[in-house]
Design an enzyme around this catalytic site. Structure first.
Site, PDB file in Angstrom:
ATOM      1  CE1 TYR A   1      -8.680  51.873 -12.546  1.00 33.94           C
ATOM      2  CE2 TYR A   1      -6.310  52.123 -12.814  1.00 33.94           C
ATOM      3  CZ  TYR A   1      -7.391  51.509 -12.206  1.00 33.94           C
ATOM      4  OH  TYR A   1      -7.189  50.545 -11.248  1.00 33.94           O
TER       5      TYR A   1
ATOM      6  CG  ASP B   1      -1.105  48.961  -5.275  1.00 30.97           C
ATOM      7  OD1 ASP B   1      -1.945  49.414  -4.482  1.00 30.97           O
ATOM      8  OD2 ASP B   1      -1.404  48.406  -6.351  1.00 30.97           O
TER       9      ASP B   1
ATOM     10  CG  ASP C   1      -7.267  50.414  -7.535  1.00 33.17           C
ATOM     11  OD1 ASP C   1      -8.004  49.643  -6.897  1.00 33.17           O
ATOM     12  OD2 ASP C   1      -6.074  50.153  -7.828  1.00 33.17           O
TER      13      ASP C   1
ATOM     14  CG  ASP D   1      -6.473  49.242  -3.278  1.00 28.45           C
ATOM     15  OD1 ASP D   1      -6.259  49.048  -4.483  1.00 28.45           O
ATOM     16  OD2 ASP D   1      -5.710  49.897  -2.557  1.00 28.45           O
TER      17      ASP D   1
ATOM     18  CG  HIS E   1     -11.312  48.486  -9.967  1.00 30.17           C
ATOM     19  ND1 HIS E   1     -10.413  47.853  -9.127  1.00 30.17           N
ATOM     20  CD2 HIS E   1     -10.574  49.288 -10.763  1.00 30.17           C
ATOM     21  CE1 HIS E   1      -9.186  48.251  -9.417  1.00 30.17           C
ATOM     22  NE2 HIS E   1      -9.249  49.140 -10.385  1.00 30.17           N
TER      23      HIS E   1
ATOM     24  CD  GLU F   1      -7.633  44.536  -5.205  1.00 29.70           C
ATOM     25  OE1 GLU F   1      -7.623  45.377  -6.126  1.00 29.70           O
ATOM     26  OE2 GLU F   1      -6.625  44.244  -4.541  1.00 29.70           O
TER      27      GLU F   1
ATOM     28  CB  CYS G   1       0.711  44.461  -8.304  1.00 30.51           C
ATOM     29  SG  CYS G   1       0.655  44.179 -10.088  1.00 30.51           S
TER      30      CYS G   1
ATOM     31  NE  ARG H   1      -7.577  43.390  -9.048  1.00 34.23           N
ATOM     32  CZ  ARG H   1      -6.424  44.041  -8.908  1.00 34.23           C
ATOM     33  NH1 ARG H   1      -6.318  45.303  -9.275  1.00 34.23           N
ATOM     34  NH2 ARG H   1      -5.374  43.442  -8.376  1.00 34.23           N
TER      35      ARG H   1
ATOM     36  CD  GLU I   1      -5.084  42.537 -12.276  1.00 36.50           C
ATOM     37  OE1 GLU I   1      -5.270  42.710 -13.498  1.00 36.50           O
ATOM     38  OE2 GLU I   1      -4.442  43.353 -11.572  1.00 36.50           O
TER      39      GLU I   1
ATOM     40  CG  ASN J   1      -4.648  45.985 -15.517  1.00 37.10           C
ATOM     41  OD1 ASN J   1      -4.078  46.952 -16.010  1.00 37.10           O
ATOM     42  ND2 ASN J   1      -4.310  45.470 -14.343  1.00 37.10           N
TER      43      ASN J   1
END
Ligand SMILES: C[C@](O)(C(=O)O)[C@H](CC(=O)O)C(=O)O
Length: 304
Positions: free
Chosen positions: A51, A65, A92, A94, A119, A121, A129, A162, A192, A215
């Site tokens: 990952y 992040d 990721d 985002d 993924h 989101e 986060c 996500r 999530e 996760n």
């Protein structure tokens, strides 16, 4: 083996290889690898897929992040991990770096760089986060459009949607969104920041037949569960996204404190990767052997 010999690289696409692992029995274990070295160490520990975390990438760049890195920067991380380990990688993505066409551009970029899955989101920028407060969500329709765009753009890449909705819309909201994202073309769902086993079980029960990702980030809202426990709760993938970076960063901070205190690194030696371990991890001698073999082929020894 080195990445320099193209013929030794896997001939099947990373997307297909990732999907096969996902369809195999048992939970697919995806430890975070924040660079090529971490990828090699995870591979040597026996992991079959990895990952790449947005939080770990940005933190390794000294940045928060918040969705402020670029596709090119992520490609740099994807390439080093794929080159060094040749393992299928979940990346990721985002919020997809923009809207529909930007999402499609990201999918192409990540797939061409060697990713096996990504993924996407349903937060709005600046994203956070998933385990923090006050996340701002996109509407379910806006997110479904992004998922559909990703599905259209991909060749083999596995698309994981996500949802960050559990905190503000509860399990009902998260399930309703997840169903919409599956209809839009997602291959799997990442609910999530669920906060207890009951929520994980309930979500899985209401998404029968759908591949789900858990996760297991540390210092977040999810209590510790093992890979086995998540499997029993109905999950098909588990990530430990930032763990490699957290462990490396802590060791690094200790190193700097030691140098500042002692004017020497000697006290840290027992906690250091030795030169021999480093070269073994890098397959250093394979590169040297490759170099020698080319020299021998092109410049055969001429008998006197
Ligand atoms: C999964 C995640 O998006 C990541 O970037 O790795 C983060 C992890 C973290 O910040 O602990 C998340 O939002 O959960």
């Amino acid at each position: 083996m080195t990445y320099l010999v193209g013929g030794e690289a896997p001939s099947e696409s990373a997307g297909k290889r990732f999907r096969k692992l996902l369809d195999a029995p048992g939970i697919l274990q995806l430890p975070g690898a924040h660079n090529g070295q971490a990828a090699l160490q995870a591979k040597d520990a026996g992991f079959q897929a990895l990952y790449l975390s947005g939080a770990a990438m940005t933190a390794s760049m000294g940045l928060p992040d918040l969705g402020i890195i670029t596709i090119d920067q992520v490609e740099f991380f994807i390439r080093q991990i794929v080159r060094s380990s040749a393992l299928p990688l979940l990346v990721d993505g985002d919020t997809g770096y923009g809207e529909t066409l930007n999402v499609m551009n990201m999918v192409r970029a990540f797939e061409e760089s060697g990713a096996g899955a990504l993924h996407l989101e349903d937060q709005l920028l600046p994203k956070k986060c998933g385990h923090l407060n006050d996340k701002k969500l996109a509407s379910a329709d806006e997110m479904a459009m992004k998922v559909s765009a990703a599905h259209r753009a991909r060749r083999d890449l596995v698309i994981v949607a996500r949802t960050d909705a559990a905190a503000s819309e509860g399990i009902d909201g998260a399930v309703a969104r997840a169903k919409k994202y599956i209809e839009a073309g997602a291959d799997a769902i990442f609910p999530e920041a669920l906060t207890n086993a009951e929520m994980f079980r309930e979500f899985a029960k209401r998404m029968p037949g759908v591949k789900l990702l858990a996760n297991m980030t540390e210092f977040g809202r999810t209590p510790f569960y093992t890979a086995k426990e998540f499997e029993e709760m109905g999950y098909s993938m588990i990530i430990w996204p930032v763990s490699s970076l957290r462990a490396a960063n802590k060791a690094q901070a200790d190193l700097y404190a030691t140098i500042a205190r002692d004017g020497s690194t000697e006290a840290m030696l027992p906690r250091m990767q030795t030169r021999e371990e480093l070269y073994r991890t890098l397959r250093y001698h394979d590169y040297e052997a490759l170099d020698r073999s080319i020299v021998e082929t092109v410049l055969p020894t001429i008998a006197a």
